[in-house]
Structures are given as C-alpha cells and as structure tokens.
Scaffold this motif. Structure first.
Motif, PDB file in Angstrom:
ATOM      1  N   SER A   7       0.835  -1.199   0.000  1.00  0.00           N
ATOM      2  CA  SER A   7       0.000   0.000   0.000  1.00  0.00           C
ATOM      3  C   SER A   7       0.870   1.248   0.000  1.00  0.00           C
ATOM      4  N   THR A   8       0.739   2.020  -1.065  1.00  0.00           N
ATOM      5  CA  THR A   8       1.353   3.347  -1.153  1.00  0.00           C
ATOM      6  C   THR A   8       0.268   4.385  -1.447  1.00  0.00           C
ATOM      7  N   ALA A   9      -0.979   4.046  -1.123  1.00  0.00           N
ATOM      8  CA  ALA A   9      -2.120   4.883  -1.498  1.00  0.00           C
ATOM      9  C   ALA A   9      -2.255   6.132  -0.638  1.00  0.00           C
ATOM     10  N   THR A  10      -1.701   6.089   0.570  1.00  0.00           N
ATOM     11  CA  THR A  10      -1.796   7.227   1.489  1.00  0.00           C
ATOM     12  C   THR A  10      -0.391   7.670   1.881  1.00  0.00           C
ATOM     13  N   SER A  11      -0.290   8.561   2.839  1.00  0.00           N
ATOM     14  CA  SER A  11       1.024   9.004   3.293  1.00  0.00           C
ATOM     15  C   SER A  11       1.757   7.920   4.073  1.00  0.00           C
ATOM     16  N   ASP A  12       1.042   6.874   4.473  1.00  0.00           N
ATOM     17  CA  ASP A  12       1.653   5.746   5.176  1.00  0.00           C
ATOM     18  C   ASP A  12       2.049   4.671   4.170  1.00  0.00           C
ATOM     19  N   LEU A  13       3.226   4.090   4.364  1.00  0.00           N
ATOM     20  CA  LEU A  13       3.721   3.016   3.511  1.00  0.00           C
ATOM     21  C   LEU A  13       3.588   1.701   4.260  1.00  0.00           C
ATOM     22  N   SER A  14       2.985   0.702   3.619  1.00  0.00           N
ATOM     23  CA  SER A  14       2.792  -0.587   4.277  1.00  0.00           C
ATOM     24  C   SER A  14       3.037  -1.715   3.300  1.00  0.00           C
ATOM     25  N   VAL A  15       3.780  -2.729   3.762  1.00  0.00           N
ATOM     26  CA  VAL A  15       3.986  -3.953   2.990  1.00  0.00           C
ATOM     27  C   VAL A  15       3.757  -5.131   3.927  1.00  0.00           C
ATOM     28  N   ALA A  16       3.285  -6.243   3.382  1.00  0.00           N
ATOM     29  CA  ALA A  16       2.988  -7.397   4.226  1.00  0.00           C
ATOM     30  C   ALA A  16       3.163  -8.686   3.446  1.00  0.00           C
ATOM     31  N   LEU A  17       3.429  -9.750   4.190  1.00  0.00           N
ATOM     32  CA  LEU A  17       3.478 -11.101   3.651  1.00  0.00           C
ATOM     33  C   LEU A  17       2.400 -11.927   4.329  1.00  0.00           C
ATOM     34  N   ASN A  18       1.533 -12.538   3.543  1.00  0.00           N
ATOM     35  CA  ASN A  18       0.500 -13.432   4.061  1.00  0.00           C
ATOM     36  C   ASN A  18       0.683 -14.821   3.451  1.00  0.00           C
ATOM     37  N   ASP A  19       0.401 -15.834   4.223  1.00  0.00           N
ATOM     38  CA  ASP A  19       0.303 -17.193   3.706  1.00  0.00           C
ATOM     39  C   ASP A  19      -1.155 -17.584   3.845  1.00  0.00           C
ATOM     40  N   ILE A  64      -5.278  -0.376  -5.057  1.00  0.00           N
ATOM     41  CA  ILE A  64      -5.372   0.125  -6.427  1.00  0.00           C
ATOM     42  C   ILE A  64      -6.090   1.472  -6.504  1.00  0.00           C
ATOM     43  N   GLY A  65      -6.597   1.952  -5.364  1.00  0.00           N
ATOM     44  CA  GLY A  65      -7.240   3.244  -5.333  1.00  0.00           C
ATOM     45  C   GLY A  65      -8.574   3.184  -4.587  1.00  0.00           C
ATOM     46  N   PRO A  66      -9.030   4.363  -4.204  1.00  0.00           N
ATOM     47  CA  PRO A  66      -8.477   5.685  -4.457  1.00  0.00           C
ATOM     48  C   PRO A  66      -7.289   5.991  -3.541  1.00  0.00           C
ATOM     49  N   GLY A  67      -6.734   7.193  -3.735  1.00  0.00           N
ATOM     50  CA  GLY A  67      -5.615   7.615  -2.908  1.00  0.00           C
ATOM     51  C   GLY A  67      -4.766   8.635  -3.635  1.00  0.00           C
ATOM     52  N   SER A  68      -3.556   8.819  -3.147  1.00  0.00           N
ATOM     53  CA  SER A  68      -2.607   9.747  -3.750  1.00  0.00           C
ATOM     54  C   SER A  68      -2.309   9.326  -5.185  1.00  0.00           C
ATOM     55  N   TYR A  69      -2.398  10.271  -6.124  1.00  0.00           N
ATOM     56  CA  TYR A  69      -2.134   9.949  -7.522  1.00  0.00           C
ATOM     57  C   TYR A  69      -0.742   9.360  -7.695  1.00  0.00           C
ATOM     58  N   THR A  70       0.261  10.038  -7.156  1.00  0.00           N
ATOM     59  CA  THR A  70       1.635   9.560  -7.286  1.00  0.00           C
ATOM     60  C   THR A  70       1.832   8.262  -6.525  1.00  0.00           C
ATOM     61  N   GLY A  71       1.305   8.205  -5.309  1.00  0.00           N
ATOM     62  CA  GLY A  71       1.468   7.007  -4.499  1.00  0.00           C
ATOM     63  C   GLY A  71       0.869   5.781  -5.161  1.00  0.00           C
ATOM     64  N   LEU A  72      -0.322   5.899  -5.720  1.00  0.00           N
ATOM     65  CA  LEU A  72      -0.959   4.762  -6.382  1.00  0.00           C
ATOM     66  C   LEU A  72      -0.117   4.266  -7.546  1.00  0.00           C
ATOM     67  N   GLY A  75       2.982   2.191  -6.208  1.00  0.00           N
ATOM     68  CA  GLY A  75       2.653   0.851  -5.743  1.00  0.00           C
ATOM     69  C   GLY A  75       2.224  -0.073  -6.868  1.00  0.00           C
ATOM     70  N   LEU A  76       1.336   0.418  -7.738  1.00  0.00           N
ATOM     71  CA  LEU A  76       0.822  -0.430  -8.808  1.00  0.00           C
ATOM     72  C   LEU A  76       1.916  -0.773  -9.817  1.00  0.00           C
ATOM     73  N   THR A  77       2.759   0.191 -10.155  1.00  0.00           N
ATOM     74  CA  THR A  77       3.844  -0.079 -11.097  1.00  0.00           C
ATOM     75  C   THR A  77       4.785  -1.149 -10.564  1.00  0.00           C
ATOM     76  N   THR A  78       5.093  -1.072  -9.276  1.00  0.00           N
ATOM     77  CA  THR A  78       5.971  -2.069  -8.666  1.00  0.00           C
ATOM     78  C   THR A  78       5.333  -3.455  -8.708  1.00  0.00           C
ATOM     79  N   ALA A  79       4.064  -3.551  -8.310  1.00  0.00           N
ATOM     80  CA  ALA A  79       3.376  -4.840  -8.300  1.00  0.00           C
ATOM     81  C   ALA A  79       3.232  -5.400  -9.712  1.00  0.00           C
ATOM     82  N   LYS A  80       2.920  -4.541 -10.683  1.00  0.00           N
ATOM     83  CA  LYS A  80       2.789  -4.979 -12.070  1.00  0.00           C
ATOM     84  C   LYS A  80       4.117  -5.510 -12.598  1.00  0.00           C
TER      85      LYS A  80
END
Length: 240
Positions: A7-19, A64-72, A75-80
């Motif tokens: 998640s880079t959609a807001t001013s907070d950055l979050s990454v996680a691993l789930n099984d 994937i949104g909504p949120g910060s234009y740049t932030g979205l 995050g999406l470019t990295t995941a893609k």
C-alpha cells in the motif's frame, strides 16, 4: 498461497506477507512520503526476515485506489513489474475496502473515507466485505445523507483525521451510535489487502490501472482550456 501486499495509497507506507489468511510479517511506516525510495528496500527486508524471495510469492496484491495519484502509481507499477517479470498473479484491492477491515469484527456500518479536500471525500461504506455505498468521490454532505438513510444503528468512520468535520458529522448522524477513527485506527494495513486478495479477481498486469475515482486538476484545466469532453482516446495525455 503466499501473497506480498503493498500500500502506497496514502502518506503511510505498508507492505505485508501473508500465507493464505495467516499474516507472516508486516511493516508500516507512518507519514512516510518517499514511497518511490523506500518501497523496494522495505519489500527486500520483509522477504529477508521471512527467508523468502520474490520467486516464492504466488500473488502480488496492491491498493489500487483511491488515494494519492503519485502514491498509487508507485505501488501499482511495482506490483505490475513483479507480476509480469516473474509470471505471477496480480490483484488490485480497493483502498477503502482495506481500510474498512480495521473494524472487520464490529457489528457496524464502516464508512472508509479519505479527505479529498474542499469538503469532499473518497469514500465507501461496508458491512464486513459487502459494499453498501459504492466507492466514489462525494461531497461530505451527500455522503452523510446516504449514511443517515441506512438502517445501521452503529456507524464507524475510518481513514482520515475527522476532527475538523466532527461537528458536521455528529449533527448529521445524531441518531447513530457514532465512532470516528483516531490515530492508529486509521492506518491502512497491507495485511488487510493480502486477506482481501485471496478472493479478489486476478488482473492482467498490462491492463491494470489505478482507480482514481476523479479527474486530476491538470485534466480539468485541459478540459476548461480546450472545451473538449473526455473520451477513451482523449488527446489530453498526448498534448500534455
């Protein structure tokens, strides 16, 4: 299924691993605005701690949104990129639905809302994972009218700092048992994105786009200048 969520959609950055639905590890950086600089190191650190590599990930999930234009876009470019290069699955999850998961165990209507300025909000209302008010860009007055018309006795707002709107929200929902999220209650957790990603449709990495829910100011300025209506083949991007 191992899922790496971003998640880079807001001013907070979050990454996680789930099984599957089990959280392996999560990292949240509050009020961190250098997402393009810190996202990759955070992902690398998370994988290293778990003893995994990118090749071990089955599905990449992103707000994937909504949120910060740049932030979205970050995050999406990295995941893609990861999904495309590694031949893995890509899933996009609503930022608002993920925020609503902060109160998933509550018997309440959860209104996830991000301040879009000028008394407007990106918002959606959820009962569990069910969308009751569709994600959209709403004037606050319109959003409150829709919430007030619903039968839910308890209403929770989550996502933004609602303190400056507290009087207006409280007055409009006077007959509701109301709670406005504060502090860490408003954090967007990548782990929630991972859980929702289990049942979300897989996207084509080449076709996935951010869900902004409104035009950018530059697009509005272009439309005002040219008088042209926006279409799928709008000349806006080419001209700018």
């Amino acid at each position: 299924m191992k899922i790496l969520s971003i998640s880079t959609a807001t001013s907070d950055l979050s990454v996680a691993l789930n099984d599957d639905d089990r959280l392996i590890s999560e990292k949240i950086e509050e009020n961190q605005r250098n997402h393009s600089v810190d996202l990759d190191p955070d992902i690398a650190g998370l994988l290293k701690e778990a003893g995994l590599t990118l090749q071990d990930i089955d599905r990449f999930a992103v707000a994937i949104g909504p949120g910060s234009y740049t932030g979205l876009r970050v995050g999406l470019t990295t995941a893609k990129m990861f999904a495309s290069i590694l031949g893995k699955e890509l899933v996009g999850v609503s930022t608002l639905q993920a925020l609503a998961q902060n109160f998933a165990g509550e018997d309440a209507l959860v209104v996830a809302a991000l301040d879009a300025r000028n008394h407007n909000f990106f918002a959606g209302a959820y009962r569990g994972e069910e969308a009751v008010i569709a994600d959209g860009h709403y004037p606050l007055s319109s959003l409150l009218e829709q919430v007030a018309a619903l039968p839910d006795e308890k209403v929770i707002f989550v996502g933004s700092d609602f303190s400056k709107y507290q009087e207006e929200i409280t007055a409009a929902l006077a007959d509701k048992d109301l709670h406005l999220g504060e502090g860490s209650e408003n954090l967007l957790h990548a782990s929630a994105i991972g859980r929702l990603a289990l049942t979300s449709p897989v996207l084509d990495p080449d076709q996935a786009e951010p869900r902004y829910l409104r035009r950018t100011q530059a697009e509005y300025d272009w439309q005002k200048k040219t008088g042209q209506e926006f279409k799928a083949d709008s000349a806006y991007v080419e001209e700018v």
